[in-house]
Design an enzyme around this catalytic site. Sequence first.
Site, PDB file in Angstrom:
ATOM      1  N   ASP A  20      14.871  54.689 141.941  1.00 27.64           N
ATOM      2  CA  ASP A  20      14.050  55.879 141.419  1.00 27.64           C
ATOM      3  C   ASP A  20      12.587  55.095 140.640  1.00 27.64           C
ATOM      4  O   ASP A  20      11.940  55.288 140.077  1.00 27.64           O
ATOM      5  CB  ASP A  20      14.888  56.604 140.036  1.00 27.64           C
ATOM      6  N   SER A  21      13.271  53.539 140.158  1.00 27.77           N
ATOM      7  CA  SER A  21      11.842  53.280 140.075  1.00 27.77           C
ATOM      8  C   SER A  21      10.451  52.593 141.364  1.00 27.77           C
ATOM      9  O   SER A  21       9.526  53.217 140.823  1.00 27.77           O
ATOM     10  CB  SER A  21      11.942  51.389 140.430  1.00 27.77           C
ATOM     11  N   ASP A  72      20.085  55.934 143.774  1.00 25.49           N
ATOM     12  CA  ASP A  72      20.091  56.529 142.587  1.00 25.49           C
ATOM     13  C   ASP A  72      19.840  57.680 142.161  1.00 25.49           C
ATOM     14  O   ASP A  72      19.317  58.466 142.959  1.00 25.49           O
ATOM     15  CB  ASP A  72      18.752  55.792 141.838  1.00 25.49           C
ATOM     16  N   LYS A  77      24.130  56.066 142.031  1.00 26.96           N
ATOM     17  CA  LYS A  77      24.119  54.813 140.906  1.00 26.96           C
ATOM     18  C   LYS A  77      23.636  55.617 139.361  1.00 26.96           C
ATOM     19  O   LYS A  77      22.741  56.281 139.612  1.00 26.96           O
ATOM     20  CB  LYS A  77      23.370  53.589 140.679  1.00 26.96           C
ATOM     21  N   GLU A  84      23.197  55.879 135.232  1.00 28.22           N
ATOM     22  CA  GLU A  84      22.805  54.822 133.945  1.00 28.22           C
ATOM     23  C   GLU A  84      23.194  55.609 132.927  1.00 28.22           C
ATOM     24  O   GLU A  84      23.849  56.591 133.062  1.00 28.22           O
ATOM     25  CB  GLU A  84      21.460  55.331 133.576  1.00 28.22           C
ATOM     26  N   GLU A 101      20.746  45.505 132.394  1.00 28.17           N
ATOM     27  CA  GLU A 101      19.538  45.113 132.980  1.00 28.17           C
ATOM     28  C   GLU A 101      18.927  44.738 131.183  1.00 28.17           C
ATOM     29  O   GLU A 101      19.656  45.280 129.856  1.00 28.17           O
ATOM     30  CB  GLU A 101      18.743  45.934 132.959  1.00 28.17           C
TER      31      GLU A 101
END
Length: 274
Positions: A49-50, A88, A118, A120, A186
């Site tokens: 998602d970056s 993501d 993925k 978070e 991270e």
Amino acid sequence: MSATARKTAPMPDDIRAMKGGTPIVSLTAYTTPMAQMMDAHCDFVLVGDSVGMVLHGLPSTLGVTMEMMILHGRAVARGLTRAMMVVDMPFATYEESPAQAFRNAARLMAETGAGAIKLEGGRHMAETIAFLVARGVPVMAHIGLTPQSINTLGGYKVQGRGAAAESLLADARAVSDAGAFSVVLEKVPAALAGQITADLPIPTIGIGASAACDGQILVVDDMLGLFSAFKPKFVKRYATLGTDGEAAIASYAEEVRARSFPGPEHSFSEKAPS
């Protein structure tokens, strides 16, 4: 495709089996050409998602949508034949409930061909991870600095220092116990990353978490020098493509204005060559 067809890319279980062995290599990708360049060199490629910050100019990842992830996921999939693709889950598509997470994860996988998703979060996402895994959705977890939570974390700060180390270790154990096949760490102190890596039966993928992890991931535009708005400490620039590209564009503009480009070798005559 036949169930007995030759496998051309790793599966989540293959990544899990790399625990403690040759370090796992990963980069982010958002386009077909970039995916093609890294396909032979990466074990898995993350459609991160970056992309919101790197390609769309957003101030954070919070504005990234399902439609954006599907669009870029499809593009990356076209460039991969060897590496596994992970996509993501964007902000607000999985936090509400396990059922919401399953609906959106299933859509991401169905519409992009991803091998895994993925998401978070640590202990508070364990129930959701278990729910997804039980329903056939492989999950890569992500703890430590979780960019989708920067408004509650107070910015892009190192996580797990001092007394917070035990909490992060508990997060790591929770996502592993819930069934995640790997976990991204991270911006975690090196000693803690080593402790988590030694403690977990699943691979740790570091980004700003030292070489103690079972593998590494970077945003490809960071390591190639294409994204220059800022450079995190954990990024090593392996090229300066942004600077080189700007210099090339400046040369092009100068030659166009001077009418030295296009030259005769770039132009066509009245008569076709024999």
